[in-house]
Design a protein around this motif. Structure first.
Motif, short mmCIF file in Angstrom:
data_model
loop_
_atom_site.label_atom_id
_atom_site.label_comp_id
_atom_site.label_asym_id
_atom_site.label_seq_id
_atom_site.Cartn_x
_atom_site.Cartn_y
_atom_site.Cartn_z
N SER A 56 -29.95 68.95 43.56
CA SER A 56 -31.25 69.63 43.60
C SER A 56 -32.07 69.13 44.79
O SER A 56 -32.84 69.88 45.38
CB SER A 56 -32.00 69.39 42.29
N SER A 57 -31.90 67.84 45.14
CA SER A 57 -32.63 67.30 46.29
C SER A 57 -32.13 67.90 47.60
O SER A 57 -32.89 68.05 48.56
CB SER A 57 -32.49 65.77 46.34
N PRO A 71 -34.05 74.12 52.47
CA PRO A 71 -34.45 75.37 51.81
C PRO A 71 -33.90 76.61 52.48
O PRO A 71 -33.79 77.67 51.85
CB PRO A 71 -35.99 75.32 51.88
N LYS A 118 -33.90 71.14 48.15
CA LYS A 118 -35.27 70.93 48.63
C LYS A 118 -35.28 70.55 50.11
O LYS A 118 -36.17 70.94 50.86
CB LYS A 118 -35.95 69.84 47.80
#
Length: 289
Positions: A221-222, A228, A225
């Motif tokens: 998930s990082s 993007p 981020k």
């Protein structure tokens, strides 16, 4: 187990003498709880966190050898799921019923649910559970062609899927479902742990269930981020590429290990022939006669 006030709540027992309930009856019984907590036999279970975050209206579902996670009698709403094998409920033919029931001495204990997940598994009669109230639950049909061929679902996975299908008003919580072997407890190779973890985590991301303990936040998930502009599918494919390379390297080392231990395994297999047959082996041989 608490009685359900209806004459139409029980189903005909195909095997004779067993206590089955309709899906509607199960839903009526379980809908009174705010949370249904499936407690894995794992060191990853955090009871302190569970008791702090969940209300007293939660129902805790334990499996078979509860002494793996309990050190003293459990206080609160609880039910014990007894998985079946070819010789009946495992805790019955292993003579462990008394050992596990001593952890449930309060009035909040609903009883035992004898579950079978594979067609070769057989139920045990209620009388075999040392006076505890027992129901029987056949989950052989709910998986269909979903589960990988040649493997058998774990009780927790099958029960989570069944509970999701019931569409209960309460939340389904999986506690300690890590699928990781610890120094104390092993995981059995007959189950497809990778498939189950993928399935359950997708369930969790859809909001169908929630998972507490044993599952860390996704490290990927990082990445989403940080990048993007990169589509999620590209991140997933890149991660799969790296994992595939690492798995190939690990397999190379495993092959070397298998080669080095070949003589040791030959000696072990020789002495295994002199090991007395287990009760299960004798039972299977007798059933084929």
């Amino acid at each position: 187990m608490e009685e359900i006030p209806s004459n139409t709540q029980t189903m005909p027992a195909p095997d004779g003498g067993f206590n089955f309930l309709t899906p509607e009856a199960w839903k009526a019984l379980l809908s009174r709880y705010s949370h249904i907590v499936l407690v894995a036999n794992s060191e990853a279970v955090d009871f302190e966190r569970l008791r702090f975050e969940l209300p007293e209206t939660a129902l805790y579902v334990f499996f078979n050898k509860v002494y793996k996670v309990l050190d003293e009698p459990f206080v609160g709403n609880a039910v014990l799921v007894a998985r079946s094998g070819v010789m009946g409920a495992n805790i019955v033919h292993r003579r462990e019923v008394t050992d596990v029931l001593r952890f449930f001495t309060g009035d909040d204990f609903l009883g035992i649910v004898n579950v079978r997940v594979a067609t070769e598994e057989n139920f045990s009669e209620e009388s075999r559970f040392e006076g505890a109230k027992a129901r029987h639950l056949d989950l052989t049909q709910i998986l269909g062609d979903l589960y990988p061929v040649g493997r058998i679902p774990t009780s927790g996975f099958a029960l989570a899927l069944w509970l999701a299908d019931l569409q209960l008003p309460g939340k389904i919580v999986l506690a300690g479902f890590s699928a990781k072997r610890s120094e104390k407890w092993k995981v059995f190779d007959v189950h497809d742990w990778t498939f189950e973890q993928i399935f359950l985590r997708l369930f969790a991301r859809m909001g169908t269930i929630s998972m507490m303990g044993g599952v860390d936040a996704s490290p990927y998930s990082s990445l989403a981020k940080r990048f993007p502009q990169v589509p999620p599918i590209e991140i997933a494919m890149t991660a799969a590429e790296v994992l595939s390379e690492r798995l190939d390297n690990a397999n190379g080392q495993i092959d070397r290990l298998m080669s080095v231990t070949k003589s040791i395994r030959a000696i072990e297999n020789f002495f295994r022939r002199f090991k007395p047959k287990t009760r299960k082996q004798r039972f299977l041989e007798k059933s084929k006669e």
